[in-house]
Design an enzyme around this catalytic site. Sequence first.
Site, PDB file in Angstrom:
ATOM      1  N   HIS A 112       3.169  13.765  -5.628  1.00  0.00           N
ATOM      2  CA  HIS A 112       3.698  14.260  -6.481  1.00  0.00           C
ATOM      3  C   HIS A 112       4.652  15.323  -6.914  1.00  0.00           C
ATOM      4  O   HIS A 112       5.126  16.348  -5.787  1.00  0.00           O
ATOM      5  CB  HIS A 112       2.569  14.499  -7.723  1.00  0.00           C
ATOM      6  CG  HIS A 112       2.670  16.609  -7.018  1.00  0.00           C
ATOM      7  ND1 HIS A 112       1.307  16.504  -6.511  1.00  0.00           N
ATOM      8  CD2 HIS A 112       2.797  17.630  -7.298  1.00  0.00           C
ATOM      9  CE1 HIS A 112       1.023  17.089  -5.732  1.00  0.00           C
ATOM     10  NE2 HIS A 112       1.896  18.039  -6.483  1.00  0.00           N
ATOM     11  N   ALA A 124       9.386   9.643  15.210  1.00  0.00           N
ATOM     12  CA  ALA A 124       7.573   8.799  14.933  1.00  0.00           C
ATOM     13  C   ALA A 124       7.019  10.071  15.028  1.00  0.00           C
ATOM     14  O   ALA A 124       6.572  10.383  16.028  1.00  0.00           O
ATOM     15  CB  ALA A 124       7.739   7.994  15.345  1.00  0.00           C
ATOM     16  N   SER A 160       7.595   6.808  11.358  1.00  0.00           N
ATOM     17  CA  SER A 160       6.144   6.302  11.095  1.00  0.00           C
ATOM     18  C   SER A 160       5.414   7.197  11.596  1.00  0.00           C
ATOM     19  O   SER A 160       5.656   8.182  12.958  1.00  0.00           O
ATOM     20  CB  SER A 160       5.835   4.945  12.066  1.00  0.00           C
ATOM     21  OG  SER A 160       6.759   3.979  11.633  1.00  0.00           O
ATOM     22  N   ARG A 194       0.672  -1.037  -0.274  1.00  0.00           N
ATOM     23  CA  ARG A 194      -0.055  -0.030  -0.038  1.00  0.00           C
ATOM     24  C   ARG A 194       1.022   1.501  -0.103  1.00  0.00           C
ATOM     25  O   ARG A 194       0.364   2.001   0.349  1.00  0.00           O
ATOM     26  CB  ARG A 194      -0.697   0.177   0.805  1.00  0.00           C
ATOM     27  CG  ARG A 194      -1.787  -1.201   1.310  1.00  0.00           C
ATOM     28  CD  ARG A 194      -2.693  -1.086   2.180  1.00  0.00           C
ATOM     29  NE  ARG A 194      -2.419  -0.600   3.362  1.00  0.00           N
ATOM     30  CZ  ARG A 194      -2.011  -1.261   3.992  1.00  0.00           C
ATOM     31  NH1 ARG A 194      -1.822  -2.844   4.004  1.00  0.00           N
ATOM     32  NH2 ARG A 194      -1.000  -1.142   5.166  1.00  0.00           N
TER      33      ARG A 194
END
Length: 211
Positions: free
Chosen positions: A140, A188, A170, A117
């Site tokens: 992008h 994180a 994360s 994913r």
Amino acid sequence: MEKPVIILGAKGIAHPALEIFNSNEVVVYGFLDEDEQLHGTEINVVPVLGHPEDDGYLKLIGKKCEAFVAVDDNKYRQFLVKLLNEKRKVQPVNAIHKTSYISTDATIGHGNFINARVNIGAGTNIGSHCIFHSGAIVDHGASLGDFVQVGAGAIVNSGVSIGKGAFIGSGVTIVSGVKIGKNARVGAGSVVIADVEDEATVFGNPAAPIK
């Protein structure tokens, strides 16, 4: 990919790398790891054959097998990539999960780990030997150097630039246009709204340097 793969490393991302190759119907010949206690063991019925610097196994790479470096530690990862480049004259292959999305005009180097994913957007420029954990998003126009690690669920927004060897934890969010320096570390869950210098460690919302 017609040739089977030898995975260098048998810890950390090695098991999910095996799952990625299996999901793409690529045969994994075995693992090589420096930890002798793992030699002769198996990961999901695939054997840990020996040491990554064992010429007996290395000589298979480039002729009969491809290679993938599944090592989280950046220094050792760089060492093994250099070993393959110099001894076998090969670049590691990419491990790309079939549920990931990579834009048709994204540019991607060699030896990247792209887990389930992960979303890599239009016009992105991804270096070589990067690690993208599950659900990471690179929007992008972003640009990432070699050996960058991006944690699970992290969001790298449009136009962000990340230098070689940087670590993004994360759940991090990096807002559009920010520049992250070489070998910088982002803790994180941090929200990065300003540029981060080379070698710096930042954490928090908004992210601030840690001395």
